[in-house]
Design a protein around this motif. Structure first.
Motif, PDB file in Angstrom:
ATOM      1  N   ARG A 137       0.388  -1.185   0.005  1.00  0.00           N
ATOM      2  CA  ARG A 137       0.053   0.143  -0.077  1.00  0.00           C
ATOM      3  C   ARG A 137       0.903   1.174   0.442  1.00  0.00           C
ATOM      4  N   ALA A 138      -0.210   2.110  -0.549  1.00  0.00           N
ATOM      5  CA  ALA A 138       0.799   3.978  -0.455  1.00  0.00           C
ATOM      6  C   ALA A 138       1.279   4.456   1.015  1.00  0.00           C
ATOM      7  N   ARG A 139       2.433   5.199   1.150  1.00  0.00           N
ATOM      8  CA  ARG A 139       1.565   5.878   2.548  1.00  0.00           C
ATOM      9  C   ARG A 139       1.702   6.975   2.587  1.00  0.00           C
ATOM     10  N   ASP A 140       1.596   7.764   2.854  1.00  0.00           N
ATOM     11  CA  ASP A 140       1.204   9.034   2.897  1.00  0.00           C
ATOM     12  C   ASP A 140       1.588  10.445   2.257  1.00  0.00           C
ATOM     13  N   GLU A 141       2.809   9.975   2.013  1.00  0.00           N
ATOM     14  CA  GLU A 141       3.821  10.994   0.955  1.00  0.00           C
ATOM     15  C   GLU A 141       3.484  10.681  -0.386  1.00  0.00           C
ATOM     16  N   ALA A 142       3.341   9.860  -0.725  1.00  0.00           N
ATOM     17  CA  ALA A 142       2.607   8.782  -2.239  1.00  0.00           C
ATOM     18  C   ALA A 142       1.496  10.328  -2.597  1.00  0.00           C
ATOM     19  N   LYS A 143       1.822  10.933  -3.915  1.00  0.00           N
ATOM     20  CA  LYS A 143       1.295  11.539  -4.509  1.00  0.00           C
ATOM     21  C   LYS A 143       0.401  11.460  -5.871  1.00  0.00           C
ATOM     22  N   PRO A 144      -1.185  11.164  -6.140  1.00  0.00           N
ATOM     23  CA  PRO A 144      -1.622  10.599  -7.182  1.00  0.00           C
ATOM     24  C   PRO A 144      -1.330  10.700  -8.421  1.00  0.00           C
ATOM     25  N   GLY A 145      -1.120  10.462  -9.556  1.00  0.00           N
ATOM     26  CA  GLY A 145      -0.372  10.705 -10.765  1.00  0.00           C
ATOM     27  C   GLY A 145       0.643   9.948 -10.490  1.00  0.00           C
ATOM     28  N   ARG A 146       1.487  10.317 -10.150  1.00  0.00           N
ATOM     29  CA  ARG A 146       3.633  10.434 -10.002  1.00  0.00           C
ATOM     30  C   ARG A 146       3.751   9.131  -9.855  1.00  0.00           C
ATOM     31  N   ASN A 147       4.650   8.534  -9.951  1.00  0.00           N
ATOM     32  CA  ASN A 147       5.359   6.877 -10.776  1.00  0.00           C
ATOM     33  C   ASN A 147       6.153   6.376  -9.856  1.00  0.00           C
ATOM     34  N   ALA A 148       6.911   5.269  -9.094  1.00  0.00           N
ATOM     35  CA  ALA A 148       7.724   5.001  -8.346  1.00  0.00           C
ATOM     36  C   ALA A 148       7.577   3.438  -8.655  1.00  0.00           C
ATOM     37  N   THR A 149       9.254   3.350  -8.474  1.00  0.00           N
ATOM     38  CA  THR A 149       9.854   1.859  -9.274  1.00  0.00           C
ATOM     39  C   THR A 149       9.897   1.091  -7.502  1.00  0.00           C
ATOM     40  N   VAL A 150       9.003  -0.127  -7.586  1.00  0.00           N
ATOM     41  CA  VAL A 150       9.590  -0.185  -6.479  1.00  0.00           C
ATOM     42  C   VAL A 150      10.127  -2.166  -6.576  1.00  0.00           C
ATOM     43  N   THR A 151      11.004  -2.441  -6.223  1.00  0.00           N
ATOM     44  CA  THR A 151      12.205  -3.628  -6.168  1.00  0.00           C
ATOM     45  C   THR A 151      12.059  -4.350  -4.956  1.00  0.00           C
ATOM     46  N   ILE A 152      11.679  -5.532  -5.125  1.00  0.00           N
ATOM     47  CA  ILE A 152      11.350  -6.462  -4.268  1.00  0.00           C
ATOM     48  C   ILE A 152      12.231  -7.608  -4.552  1.00  0.00           C
ATOM     49  N   PHE A 153      12.795  -7.347  -3.100  1.00  0.00           N
ATOM     50  CA  PHE A 153      14.396  -8.776  -2.716  1.00  0.00           C
ATOM     51  C   PHE A 153      14.140  -9.965  -2.580  1.00  0.00           C
ATOM     52  N   LEU A 154      14.577 -11.099  -3.204  1.00  0.00           N
ATOM     53  CA  LEU A 154      13.861 -12.742  -2.241  1.00  0.00           C
ATOM     54  C   LEU A 154      15.648 -12.792  -1.344  1.00  0.00           C
ATOM     55  N   LEU A 155      15.869 -12.833  -0.235  1.00  0.00           N
ATOM     56  CA  LEU A 155      17.230 -13.122   0.302  1.00  0.00           C
ATOM     57  C   LEU A 155      16.536 -15.267   0.655  1.00  0.00           C
ATOM     58  N   THR A 156      17.895 -15.378  -0.083  1.00  0.00           N
ATOM     59  CA  THR A 156      17.436 -17.099  -0.268  1.00  0.00           C
ATOM     60  C   THR A 156      18.565 -17.597   1.262  1.00  0.00           C
ATOM     61  N   ALA A 157      18.346 -18.844   1.661  1.00  0.00           N
ATOM     62  CA  ALA A 157      18.512 -19.242   2.470  1.00  0.00           C
ATOM     63  C   ALA A 157      20.633 -19.986   2.336  1.00  0.00           C
ATOM     64  N   LYS A 158      20.829 -19.662   0.954  1.00  0.00           N
ATOM     65  CA  LYS A 158      22.335 -19.420   1.196  1.00  0.00           C
ATOM     66  C   LYS A 158      22.799 -17.818   0.694  1.00  0.00           C
ATOM     67  N   ASN A 159      22.091 -16.415   1.486  1.00  0.00           N
ATOM     68  CA  ASN A 159      22.688 -15.430   1.691  1.00  0.00           C
ATOM     69  C   ASN A 159      22.775 -15.352   0.325  1.00  0.00           C
TER      70      ASN A 159
END
Length: 238
Positions: A64-86
């Motif tokens: 979900r968006a934080r309060d700082e997010a503004k309508p009409g703006r874009n952002a890039t989200v990076t999703i990290f998977l930290l594996t069991a092998k570091n």
């Protein structure tokens, strides 16, 4: 995550992101150091509210968006998977923030439509994340902005029903889908009624009431889909 277009994120709602990986079922629960995290650019515009474990090479995440997010703006989200092998695996997607929908207060708009939240299936490997066991049925999370309905697909009544039935793969998949949809719907309806009746039961009394009611929901749904299936078989055999 396979997306080329920006993912719309309404400022008053959660957004669902589906992840794909070759990770085995229950990977996050089965490996202490494995976890999923997110970051955004610009920084601090989104939060991860919930996520499921991997099953069939897929996992789900709600943000979900934080309060700082503004309508009409874009952002890039990076999703990290930290594996069991570091090792750290990551994927990126573009988000587009959208303004909340304004309610029609003129009295001239169309009659509001009932919107049932899409259910999220939870399996045994993910029980620890939800604090569940074989007796758990469902949970409705409602923060006033978005409603999420989680359904325990390895509930004791349903697993017994599947174990003692003679359905082939197609029939089993149909029963699973019916169980997911029906339990989610009745759990959500119960949640809506509980909100209206809030204050009449509290603490441990409410927990016992809720557990018993959801258990009855699971058993009723299983009886219903079983009876419907028998009727279909009888018609097919005529």
């Amino acid at each position: 995550m396979n997306t080329q277009k920006p993912i719309p994120v309404r400022l008053d709602r959660h957004a669902l992101i589906r992840l794909e990986s070759d990770a085995p079922d229950g990977y996050l629960v089965g490996h202490v150091h494995a976890r999923i995290t997110i970051s955004s650019e610009p920084d601090g515009l989104v939060l991860m509210d919930s996520r499921t474990d991997f099953r069939g090479g897929r996992a789900r995440m709600t943000i979900r968006a934080r309060d700082e997010a503004k309508p009409g703006r874009n952002a890039t989200v990076t999703i990290f998977l930290l594996t069991a092998k570091n090792k750290t695996l990551n994927t990126k997607a573009t988000l587009r923030f959208e303004a909340p929908e304004e309610a029609d207060t003129s009295g001239k708009g169309e009659r509001s439509k009932l919107k049932v939240p899409a259910p999220i299936a939870v399996y045994k490997a993910e029980w620890a994340t939800h604090g569940w066991n074989e007796e758990s049925v469902a949970r409705v999370d409602d923060d006033g902005r978005e409603t999420l309905v989680f359904v325990n697909m390895d509930n004791q009544h349903f697993t017994k029903f599947l174990r003692t039935s003679s359905y082939q793969e197609t029939g089993v998949n149909r029963m699973k889908n019916n169980f997911l949809l029906y339990v989610a719907f009745y759990s959500w309806m119960k949640h809506m009624m509980d909100v209206r009746e809030e204050g009449k039961l509290e603490g441990e009394d409410f927990e016992h009431y809720e557990s018993a009611e959801l258990d009855r929901v699971a058993q009723t749904v299983i009886h219903s889909i079983s009876a419907a299936s028998r009727s279909e078989d009888e018609v097919a055999g005529d």
